[in-house]
Design a protein around this motif. Structure first.
Motif, PDB file in Angstrom:
ATOM      1  N   MET A   1     -16.222  25.059  40.148  1.00 36.19           N
ATOM      2  CA  MET A   1     -15.582  24.960  41.454  1.00 36.19           C
ATOM      3  C   MET A   1     -16.545  24.310  42.453  1.00 36.19           C
ATOM      4  O   MET A   1     -17.714  24.674  42.521  1.00 36.19           O
ATOM      5  CB  MET A   1     -15.202  26.368  41.949  1.00 36.19           C
ATOM      6  N   HIS A   2     -16.069  23.331  43.222  1.00 35.23           N
ATOM      7  CA  HIS A   2     -16.863  22.701  44.271  1.00 35.23           C
ATOM      8  C   HIS A   2     -16.614  23.466  45.579  1.00 35.23           C
ATOM      9  O   HIS A   2     -15.474  23.535  46.060  1.00 35.23           O
ATOM     10  CB  HIS A   2     -16.472  21.238  44.436  1.00 35.23           C
ATOM     11  N   ILE A   3     -17.683  24.024  46.131  1.00 26.27           N
ATOM     12  CA  ILE A   3     -17.580  24.873  47.325  1.00 26.27           C
ATOM     13  C   ILE A   3     -18.488  24.325  48.414  1.00 26.27           C
ATOM     14  O   ILE A   3     -19.681  24.094  48.183  1.00 26.27           O
ATOM     15  CB  ILE A   3     -18.002  26.332  47.010  1.00 26.27           C
ATOM     16  N   LEU A   4     -17.918  24.113  49.589  1.00 28.82           N
ATOM     17  CA  LEU A   4     -18.702  23.650  50.733  1.00 28.82           C
ATOM     18  C   LEU A   4     -18.671  24.700  51.832  1.00 28.82           C
ATOM     19  O   LEU A   4     -17.596  25.103  52.284  1.00 28.82           O
ATOM     20  CB  LEU A   4     -18.133  22.343  51.277  1.00 28.82           C
ATOM     21  N   HIS A   5     -19.840  25.161  52.263  1.00 22.66           N
ATOM     22  CA  HIS A   5     -19.969  26.064  53.402  1.00 22.66           C
ATOM     23  C   HIS A   5     -20.354  25.249  54.639  1.00 22.66           C
ATOM     24  O   HIS A   5     -21.210  24.366  54.554  1.00 22.66           O
ATOM     25  CB  HIS A   5     -21.050  27.123  53.149  1.00 22.66           C
ATOM     26  N   ILE A   6     -19.743  25.560  55.773  1.00 21.06           N
ATOM     27  CA  ILE A   6     -20.074  24.872  57.026  1.00 21.06           C
ATOM     28  C   ILE A   6     -20.686  25.870  58.001  1.00 21.06           C
ATOM     29  O   ILE A   6     -20.102  26.920  58.305  1.00 21.06           O
ATOM     30  CB  ILE A   6     -18.837  24.234  57.685  1.00 21.06           C
ATOM     31  N   LEU A   7     -21.878  25.542  58.479  1.00 21.08           N
ATOM     32  CA  LEU A   7     -22.606  26.363  59.450  1.00 21.08           C
ATOM     33  C   LEU A   7     -23.168  25.452  60.531  1.00 21.08           C
ATOM     34  O   LEU A   7     -23.340  24.254  60.321  1.00 21.08           O
ATOM     35  CB  LEU A   7     -23.760  27.104  58.767  1.00 21.08           C
ATOM     36  N   ASN A   8     -23.484  26.033  61.678  1.00 19.81           N
ATOM     37  CA  ASN A   8     -24.144  25.236  62.718  1.00 19.81           C
ATOM     38  C   ASN A   8     -25.550  24.841  62.287  1.00 19.81           C
ATOM     39  O   ASN A   8     -25.980  23.705  62.463  1.00 19.81           O
ATOM     40  CB  ASN A   8     -24.210  26.011  64.033  1.00 19.81           C
ATOM     41  N   ASP A   9     -26.291  25.808  61.742  1.00 15.92           N
ATOM     42  CA  ASP A   9     -27.645  25.541  61.251  1.00 15.92           C
ATOM     43  C   ASP A   9     -27.969  26.565  60.182  1.00 15.92           C
ATOM     44  O   ASP A   9     -27.197  27.503  59.939  1.00 15.92           O
ATOM     45  CB  ASP A   9     -28.675  25.591  62.390  1.00 15.92           C
ATOM     46  N   ILE A  10     -29.105  26.403  59.534  1.00 14.47           N
ATOM     47  CA  ILE A  10     -29.569  27.379  58.538  1.00 14.47           C
ATOM     48  C   ILE A  10     -31.021  27.747  58.851  1.00 14.47           C
ATOM     49  O   ILE A  10     -31.886  27.790  57.982  1.00 14.47           O
ATOM     50  CB  ILE A  10     -29.412  26.854  57.103  1.00 14.47           C
ATOM     51  N   ARG A  11     -31.251  28.035  60.112  1.00 16.59           N
ATOM     52  CA  ARG A  11     -32.586  28.457  60.544  1.00 16.59           C
ATOM     53  C   ARG A  11     -32.809  29.923  60.190  1.00 16.59           C
ATOM     54  O   ARG A  11     -31.875  30.727  60.175  1.00 16.59           O
ATOM     55  CB  ARG A  11     -32.748  28.239  62.045  1.00 16.59           C
ATOM     56  N   GLU A  12     -34.041  30.264  59.934  1.00 15.93           N
ATOM     57  CA  GLU A  12     -34.416  31.633  59.581  1.00 15.93           C
ATOM     58  C   GLU A  12     -34.790  32.395  60.852  1.00 15.93           C
ATOM     59  O   GLU A  12     -35.952  32.582  61.181  1.00 15.93           O
ATOM     60  CB  GLU A  12     -35.585  31.632  58.593  1.00 15.93           C
ATOM     61  N   LEU A  13     -33.754  32.848  61.570  1.00 15.88           N
ATOM     62  CA  LEU A  13     -33.969  33.519  62.847  1.00 15.88           C
ATOM     63  C   LEU A  13     -33.276  34.878  62.918  1.00 15.88           C
ATOM     64  O   LEU A  13     -33.052  35.415  63.994  1.00 15.88           O
ATOM     65  CB  LEU A  13     -33.466  32.628  63.996  1.00 15.88           C
ATOM     66  N   GLY A  14     -32.910  35.422  61.767  1.00 14.99           N
ATOM     67  CA  GLY A  14     -32.292  36.740  61.756  1.00 14.99           C
ATOM     68  C   GLY A  14     -30.811  36.735  62.081  1.00 14.99           C
ATOM     69  O   GLY A  14     -30.230  37.801  62.322  1.00 14.99           O
TER      70      GLY A  14
ATOM     71  N   GLN B   1     -23.393  31.776  44.340  1.00 17.78           N
ATOM     72  CA  GLN B   1     -22.343  30.916  43.786  1.00 17.78           C
ATOM     73  C   GLN B   1     -22.952  29.811  42.928  1.00 17.78           C
ATOM     74  O   GLN B   1     -22.444  29.496  41.841  1.00 17.78           O
ATOM     75  CB  GLN B   1     -21.502  30.337  44.919  1.00 17.78           C
ATOM     76  N   ALA B   2     -24.037  29.209  43.394  1.00 14.33           N
ATOM     77  CA  ALA B   2     -24.707  28.171  42.610  1.00 14.33           C
ATOM     78  C   ALA B   2     -25.302  28.754  41.336  1.00 14.33           C
ATOM     79  O   ALA B   2     -25.224  28.138  40.260  1.00 14.33           O
ATOM     80  CB  ALA B   2     -25.790  27.497  43.450  1.00 14.33           C
ATOM     81  N   LYS B   3     -25.882  29.949  41.449  1.00 12.42           N
ATOM     82  CA  LYS B   3     -26.466  30.608  40.278  1.00 12.42           C
ATOM     83  C   LYS B   3     -25.404  30.882  39.219  1.00 12.42           C
ATOM     84  O   LYS B   3     -25.679  30.866  38.016  1.00 12.42           O
ATOM     85  CB  LYS B   3     -27.146  31.909  40.703  1.00 12.42           C
ATOM     86  N   ALA B   4     -24.158  31.122  39.668  1.00 12.86           N
ATOM     87  CA  ALA B   4     -23.054  31.400  38.745  1.00 12.86           C
ATOM     88  C   ALA B   4     -22.462  30.134  38.137  1.00 12.86           C
ATOM     89  O   ALA B   4     -21.519  30.210  37.349  1.00 12.86           O
ATOM     90  CB  ALA B   4     -21.963  32.186  39.467  1.00 12.86           C
ATOM     91  N   GLY B   5     -22.995  28.966  38.503  1.00 15.33           N
ATOM     92  CA  GLY B   5     -22.568  27.728  37.879  1.00 15.33           C
ATOM     93  C   GLY B   5     -21.637  26.868  38.694  1.00 15.33           C
ATOM     94  O   GLY B   5     -21.166  25.827  38.209  1.00 15.33           O
TER      95      GLY B   5
ATOM     96  N   LEU C   1     -32.407  27.212  49.414  1.00 16.80           N
ATOM     97  CA  LEU C   1     -31.181  26.663  48.851  1.00 16.80           C
ATOM     98  C   LEU C   1     -31.487  25.661  47.742  1.00 16.80           C
ATOM     99  O   LEU C   1     -30.814  25.637  46.701  1.00 16.80           O
ATOM    100  CB  LEU C   1     -30.358  26.000  49.956  1.00 16.80           C
ATOM    101  N   ALA C   2     -32.501  24.842  47.954  1.00 15.78           N
ATOM    102  CA  ALA C   2     -32.879  23.853  46.940  1.00 15.78           C
ATOM    103  C   ALA C   2     -33.315  24.537  45.646  1.00 15.78           C
ATOM    104  O   ALA C   2     -33.029  24.047  44.545  1.00 15.78           O
ATOM    105  CB  ALA C   2     -33.991  22.960  47.474  1.00 15.78           C
ATOM    106  N   GLN C   3     -33.992  25.676  45.753  1.00 11.10           N
ATOM    107  CA  GLN C   3     -34.416  26.420  44.561  1.00 11.10           C
ATOM    108  C   GLN C   3     -33.229  26.851  43.713  1.00 11.10           C
ATOM    109  O   GLN C   3     -33.318  26.932  42.488  1.00 11.10           O
ATOM    110  CB  GLN C   3     -35.230  27.650  44.972  1.00 11.10           C
ATOM    111  N   TYR C   4     -32.109  27.136  44.365  1.00 16.82           N
ATOM    112  CA  TYR C   4     -30.908  27.581  43.665  1.00 16.82           C
ATOM    113  C   TYR C   4     -29.970  26.415  43.317  1.00 16.82           C
ATOM    114  O   TYR C   4     -28.904  26.638  42.750  1.00 16.82           O
ATOM    115  CB  TYR C   4     -30.156  28.614  44.500  1.00 16.82           C
ATOM    116  N   GLY C   5     -30.360  25.216  43.677  1.00 16.39           N
ATOM    117  CA  GLY C   5     -29.531  24.065  43.373  1.00 16.39           C
ATOM    118  C   GLY C   5     -28.384  23.847  44.334  1.00 16.39           C
ATOM    119  O   GLY C   5     -27.417  23.139  44.007  1.00 16.39           O
ATOM    120  N   VAL C   6     -28.482  24.412  45.537  1.00 14.70           N
ATOM    121  CA  VAL C   6     -27.459  24.215  46.563  1.00 14.70           C
ATOM    122  C   VAL C   6     -27.791  22.944  47.342  1.00 14.70           C
ATOM    123  O   VAL C   6     -28.888  22.811  47.887  1.00 14.70           O
ATOM    124  CB  VAL C   6     -27.389  25.426  47.525  1.00 14.70           C
TER     125      VAL C   6
END
Length: 351
Positions: free
Chosen positions: A1-14, A28-32, A48-53
């Motif tokens: 399944m091709h899945i796209l998530h949309i977010l404003n940003d992916i900053r690590e700010l809690g 989801q990427a880990k599940a193939g 995300l890159a580590q998981y192939g996202v």
């Protein structure tokens, strides 16, 4: 399944919205599945890159010319990635995905994280709307979202890909009372400071730790400075690994006025803190309806102070609530969130 998530940003700010979406994408990427996130970017790109996202740059800043450019960028992205599911987690993303979906064949899913915002009603434009608690689902239903569109997938953090090997706990003065929250008035920080000032004379060794940042922090710092216990109130700022604080915390408090779920409650439970939190919105669900933490009325510093006092007076009670927090943690796993979210996707795709 091709899945796209949309977010404003992916900053690590809690930000809980970002944390939930990053966890989902990784599992989801880990599940193939073929998974991508579209955002302006941030620190989580490496994880995300580590998981192939995949990550696609998409700037959704609310400026007229920029929104036109965002629509063009999104159109190119969809042509290239060809998702079966687009999962929007924020308002601009759901509007963008909804406005341009007629040219494509994807199905649109949204997650309502902050239903108290008026604009949250726009999340109902999606084909399916995920609510992070039953309280959020009921609120969205009252606001006109059809029940057949709504699904509840409660948050969880146990087993999160974002949590690596936690370093040594931070050494705190004990007994330690703490919160992990954005420095906003709706998080009840002012009431927590007031409650601590009330209990401070009876417990001269107790300290309060406020972990987080936000625009109202100067107001709370000024309040703490005026307090008779100001020298025992510590502003620790944002911490990328709040678990290091939670491991040394005796009493965790979430005094929010509004709280759709409270992702941090899952983390506090996992770390074995005794928990006191507002009896509002999705908080009772996160605490097993009061079995895993003490529920108090929101915006009530006196009752909050009384609850803290009862725990500090009795080590037996304190330890009992620490033990209760760690019971029944299985349902707070990210694996369960992942599984239930995929079930929403699949149900939508077969229709």
């Amino acid at each position: 399944m091709h899945i796209l998530h949309i977010l404003n940003d992916i900053r690590e700010l809690g930000n809980g919205i970002i944390n939930v979406a990053v966890d989902l994408a990784c599992l989801q990427a880990k599940a193939g599945h073929n998974v991508a996130i579209a955002s302006v970017g941030g620190e989580y790109e490496a994880l995300l890159a580590q998981y192939g996202v995949k990550h696609f740059h998409l700037d959704q800043s609310k400026r007229p010319l920029n929104l036109i450019n965002a629509a063009r960028s999104y159109h190119r992205l969809i042509q290239s990635f060809q998702p079966a599911i687009v999962h929007a987690h924020m308002m601009t993303g759901v509007l963008l995905a909804w406005a341009l979906r007629r040219s494509f064949h994807y199905r649109l899913v949204s997650t309502v994280h902050n239903e108290f915002q008026r604009s949250a009603i726009l999340m109902g434009l999606a084909d399916r709307v995920i609510a992070v608690s039953h309280a959020v689902m009921e609120s969205m239903q009252r606001r006109g979202i059809p029940i057949e569109k709504l699904h509840v997938v409660r948050n969880g953090t146990v087993g999160s890909p974002r949590h690596g090997v936690t370093e040594q706990p931070v050494s705190l003065c004990r007994p330690a009372i703490a919160t992990v929250a954005g420095m906003y008035h709706r998080k009840g920080i002012s009431e927590l400071i007031t409650a601590f000032e009330q209990i401070a004379p009876e417990f001269p060794e107790a300290h309060l730790y406020l972990i987080g940042d936000g625009p109202d922090r100067p107001t709370f710092e000024a309040q703490a400075q005026r307090s008779s216990a100001g020298d025992r109130i510590h502003f620790e700022g944002f911490q990328p690994e709040p678990q290091r604080y939670l491991q040394s915390t005796d009493i965790f408090v979430l005094a929010s006025h509004r709280e759709p779920f409270g992702l941090v409650l899952s983390e506090a439970r996992e770390m074995g803190c005794a928990i006191i939190a507002s009896d509002i919105d999705g908080i009772p669900e996160a605490l097993d309806d009061g079995k895993a933490g003490i529920l108090v009325p929101p915006a009530d510093s006196k009752t909050l102070a009384n609850a803290i006092t009862q725990l500090l007076k009795s080590s037996d009670q304190l330890n009992a609530w620490k033990h209760r927090a760690q019971q029944n943690l299985e349902w707070l796993s990210v694996a369960r969130v992942h599984s239930e979210t995929l079930a929403v996707y699949r149900e939508l795709l077969i229709k």
